[in-house]
Scaffold this active site. Structure first.
Site, short mmCIF file in Angstrom:
data_model
loop_
_atom_site.label_atom_id
_atom_site.label_comp_id
_atom_site.label_asym_id
_atom_site.label_seq_id
_atom_site.Cartn_x
_atom_site.Cartn_y
_atom_site.Cartn_z
N ASP A 14 11.34 22.25 -66.73
CA ASP A 14 11.58 22.01 -65.30
C ASP A 14 12.73 21.01 -65.09
O ASP A 14 13.01 20.18 -65.96
CB ASP A 14 10.29 21.49 -64.67
CG ASP A 14 10.29 21.64 -63.16
OD1 ASP A 14 11.14 22.38 -62.62
OD2 ASP A 14 9.45 20.99 -62.50
N ASN A 62 9.18 32.34 -58.90
CA ASN A 62 10.62 32.13 -58.89
C ASN A 62 11.39 33.16 -58.05
O ASN A 62 12.54 32.92 -57.66
CB ASN A 62 11.20 32.11 -60.31
CG ASN A 62 10.91 30.81 -61.05
OD1 ASN A 62 10.98 30.74 -62.28
ND2 ASN A 62 10.54 29.74 -60.32
#
Ligand code: V0D
Length: 234
Positions: A14, A62
């Protein structure tokens, strides 16, 4: 093999977009640099002796990002797949994908299947890429597939237990996660390997994925060993 050494390491990579933004660059630049770090860490993990490395590359959530960013990620996926053969051969890496990758374009699907097939006899580390993956989706999919086997008469309801259920997950032939690493400062699992991480040690890094190094991987493994030693001493 050393005792208290993690066999299966999973990473939530991340902070790529935030890292780039903090430097005044586009988010996609962060994804590109992040993909270079993936190569480096994959090689390090294989050399260190990790047997299973699982990376969260693209989640089912996403898709909600801006269309231009999703398109960049698809292009990145394609170029990365096209460049990986030598790395996998030289490091004896077996490549797998978990998640529903059938939704990607035909060329990407063919490249994934080609790489999985070309590396299927490699005996070193297994690199698993989570693509269009969600932990809850994986468990619901497993339940569905198990129900089909009950309906067909292959499985009796009374035979269902954790060990049997596991066979219906994407990770049916992998050990559970020992060590789960997340970069980028957030302290959440975010729908990654929910079933497989039930006893995992979690190590979090505030630094962003593009800043992650082999030394950080070793640091996380050392922390894993320390926790296991403490646990064993009780
Ligand atoms: C973007 C951080 C390597 C996470 C890393 C969309 C977000 C960079 C790969 C890759 C991505 C590695 C091996 C391979 C195919 C692809 C990758 C995606 C995103 C999927 F065989 N980095 N990387 N794939 N990012």
């Amino acid at each position: 093999m050393q005792e208290n050494f993690p066999e299966h390491v999973a990473i939530i990579m991340d902070g790529n977009g935030r890292w780039a933004t903090s430097l005044g660059k586009k988010r996609t630049y962060g994804h590109y640099i992040g993909s270079l770090i993936v190569n480096k860490i994959t090689e390090s993990a294989a050399k260190i002796g990790i047997k299973y490395l699982t990376l969260y590359a693209f989640s089912t959530e996403n898709w909600r990002r801006p269309k231009s960013e999703v398109m960049f990620l698809m292009a990145l996926l394609k170029t990365q797949l096209g460049k990986k053969e030598a790395l996998f051969r030289e490091n004896d890496i077996q490549f797998r994908v978990i998640g529903d990758f059938s939704v990607f374009d035909d060329r990407i699907v063919a490249m994934i299947n080609g790489l999985m097939s070309k590396t299927k006899n490699n005996k070193g580390m297994r690199l698993t890429l989570a693509l269009n993956y969600g932990g809850k989706h994986e468990i619901a999919r497993a339940a569905k597939r198990l129900c089909e086997d009950v309906k067909n008469g292959n499985i009796k309801i009374c035979d269902i237990d954790e060990a049997l259920f596991k066979n219906y997950l994407y990770t049916f032939d992998m050990p559970d996660v020992d060590l789960l690493i997340r970069t980028g400062g957030e302290k959440r699992v975010s729908n990654f390997l929910l079933w497989q991480s039930s006893y995992a040690e979690f190590v979090f890094f505030d630094k962003y994925w593009p800043e992650f190094t082999e030394d950080d991987l070793v640091l996380a493994i050392d922390e894993f060993k320390r926790r296991k030693r403490r646990f064993g001493g009780l």
